[in-house]
Design an enzyme around this catalytic site. Structure first.
Site, mmCIF file in Angstrom:
data_model
loop_
_atom_site.group_PDB
_atom_site.id
_atom_site.type_symbol
_atom_site.label_atom_id
_atom_site.label_comp_id
_atom_site.label_asym_id
_atom_site.label_seq_id
_atom_site.Cartn_x
_atom_site.Cartn_y
_atom_site.Cartn_z
ATOM 1 N N CYS A 190 0.751 -1.391 -0.065
ATOM 2 C CA CYS A 190 0.161 0.174 -0.012
ATOM 3 C C CYS A 190 0.700 1.276 0.144
ATOM 4 O O CYS A 190 0.840 2.237 -0.961
ATOM 5 C CB CYS A 190 -0.857 -0.081 1.163
ATOM 6 S SG CYS A 190 -2.297 -1.161 1.048
ATOM 7 N N HIS A 230 -2.282 6.418 3.084
ATOM 8 C CA HIS A 230 -1.511 6.051 3.909
ATOM 9 C C HIS A 230 0.019 6.647 4.061
ATOM 10 O O HIS A 230 0.963 6.232 3.666
ATOM 11 C CB HIS A 230 -0.841 4.318 3.419
ATOM 12 C CG HIS A 230 -0.751 3.505 4.155
ATOM 13 N ND1 HIS A 230 -0.701 2.318 4.386
ATOM 14 C CD2 HIS A 230 -0.043 3.824 5.308
ATOM 15 C CE1 HIS A 230 -0.306 1.682 5.320
ATOM 16 N NE2 HIS A 230 0.173 2.582 6.136
#
Length: 509
Positions: free
Chosen positions: A53, A103
């Site tokens: 991610c 993120h």
């Protein structure tokens, strides 16, 4: 079109291209994505550059590989001094807006975005730092096979809570843009967390699929039986700690398809908001994902490898008034998004960049060109103990890690990556050429040392910051209630007229 376009990026999490009808899979029910694909430019060989991610998203934002930014894994600070597409577009006069997951780790939670509408679903600290010096230890934040063994129908999840907030905030922002007086073009990224595991989904999405419709993995686990990287991934995910039945595999894939339909409905709602606000004709819609999902192929789950399931992603560019519908065969990747957005914002004119990037504009492909293409990948997180690199050039994919045997696949005749040419024909000139190219491109010893040093620093800093009072880096959306809806410093009639869309045209007697 001479006007500068708006840009709406719709991003899924862990969505493998091979699960979508737009890429040949008949199982998933995605009418909204199907329409965008029919009317848009579909990239058949799009990849992430780092199949995890945070590093993948750092590549997307910066147009640079992890070795250039130090964004190696899911708990590394993406440097604030790294220019992102949000910085470049903002400098070019765009409104830059983020809704959802990106993120970002560290105190900078904007990285060039003028507005951020929601918090993130994942933590912003260094707590998920891998440790290559302890490869046998399973850390408590690693993936768990509970995502598969507990797959099924649910009423509500943490991820649904998040995506509902993201979808609402993004649609509301589109309505606000249509009503306000700011005439700048916008670039907004709406980043959902589905269809990321755990594999659970609520109705009506679960019930859109019967168990008999769900396909099972094509490639058995025995294919990766002697692959040391696959063995490490099985260890990282705790895959050998519990038995996985066929029924559980089917349920996990059922939930994954259902989650794709859930994402598809959000896509439909957002494109619908563009249409309602009459912004659609001036907006380029781009569909992407941060990485793929193995879904049990080769006996593997999740991502963290350069096999097709984990690294190949959807990439659809929808702007019928600008680009004719067609498909592109050239291998491309997320590192190309930054220069592509720059070219789109300038209607093809060359942009000035504050630092070198590793990508190339995809605008020529959108305008009908095609070629052999090339993609470079790096993976430096959990599941390896040394940097793993990948080159996809034309029909060939080369994967190298100093601790593992080389892999080379000809994807034009071997899309399931069953025939490792490197093992079968170690003197094949194609293998030797790609091996030499990799050796010339990467200093893997230096990169290995840099990753280890980064991990050591972050593990220490995280331990120190966990003592005593802790100050969070997590993004806190600010909502000033004194400026919302109707307040006494506002004139009621003016407020109501301004907030109404479309505006009322007075009738003439």
């Amino acid at each position: 079109m001479a006007s500068r376009p708006n840009i709406l990026i719709l991003m899924a999490d862990q969505l493998t291209a091979g699960a979508l009808p737009a890429y040949g899979n008949p199982v998933a029910k995605t009418p909204h994505l199907d329409r965008l694909a029919r009317e848009g430019v579909v990239f058949d060989a799009a990849y992430c550059n780092s199949p995890l991610c945070a590093p993948s998203r750092a590549v997307l934002m910066s147009g640079r590989l992890p070795s250039a930014t130090g964004a190696y894994d899911n708990a590394v600070e993406f440097p604030s001094q790294s220019p992102t597409f949000a910085h470049y577009l903002r400098a070019d006069g765009y409104r830059t807006i983020l809704a959802g997951k990106m993120h970002f780790c560290g105190p900078d939670q904007l990285h060039g975005f003028e507005e951020r509408l929601t918090t993130d679903i994942y933590p912003a600290d260094f707590g998920w730092t891998p440790d290559w010096t302890r490869p046998k230890e399973r850390l408590d934040w690693f993936h768990s096979m509970d995502s598969v063994t507990q797959a099924g129908l649910c009423v509500r999840t943490n991820q649904m809570d998040f995506d509902e907030e993201v979808g609402f905030a993004a649609r509301q922002k589109l309505y606000d843009i249509a009503r306000d007086s700011d005439d700048r073009p916008f670039c907004m990224i709406v980043s959902m967390t589905h269809p990321h595991d755990p594999f659970t989904m609520a109705d009506p999405y679960w019930s859109r699929y019967a168990d008999a419709e769900i396909d099972m993995p094509r490639v058995p686990a025995s294919v990766s039986a002697h692959d040391p990287h696959a063995a490490r991934l099985r260890h990282v995910c705790g895959q050998d700690l519990q038995e996985i039945t066929d029924d559980q595999v089917r349920a996990a894939r059922h939930a994954y398809y259902a989650a794709i339909s859930y994402f598809d409905d959000h896509v439909g709602a957002l494109v619908g908001a563009l249409t309602e606000t009459k912004l659609v004709d001036d907006t380029i819609v781009i569909v992407i994902a941060d990485h793929g999902e193995m879904l049990g192929e080769r006996g593997l789950w999740f991502k963290m490898s350069f096999h097709e399931g984990a690294s190949r992603i959807p990439l659809i560019v929808h702007a019928p008034g600008r680009f004719a519908a067609h498909r592109v065969s050239a291998p491309v990747s997320l590192v190309d998004i930054l220069p592509t957005l720059g070219a789109m914002a300038r209607n093809g004119a060359e942009a000035a960049y504050a630092t070198a990037h590793d990508g190339r504009s995809l605008l020529p492909y959108c305008n009908g060109e095609d070629d052999d293409g090339v993609v470079f990948g790096e993976y430096c997180a959990e599941g390896v103990v040394a940097p793993m690199i990948m080159i996809r050039r034309a029909r060939l994919k080369y994967i190298h890690c100093p601790t593992d045997p080389d892999q080379l696949y000809d994807l034009s005749v071997d899309p399931d990556e069953l025939d490792n040419i490197a093992a079968r024909a170690p003197h094949d000139p194609r293998l030797l050429a790609l091996r030499a190219e990799a050796a010339g491109r990467w200093d893997l010893d230096r990169l290995h040392a840099d990753v280890l040093a980064s991990q050591k620093r972050r593990i220490f800093v995280n331990g120190a910051l966990s003592q005593g009072h802790q100050t969070s880096w997590d993004f806190q959306p600010l909502r000033d209630a004194s400026q919302m809806y109707m307040r006494n410093h506002m004139k009621l009639d003016d407020l109501e007229a301004m907030a109404r869309f479309p505006k009322v045209v007075p009738t003439r007697s």
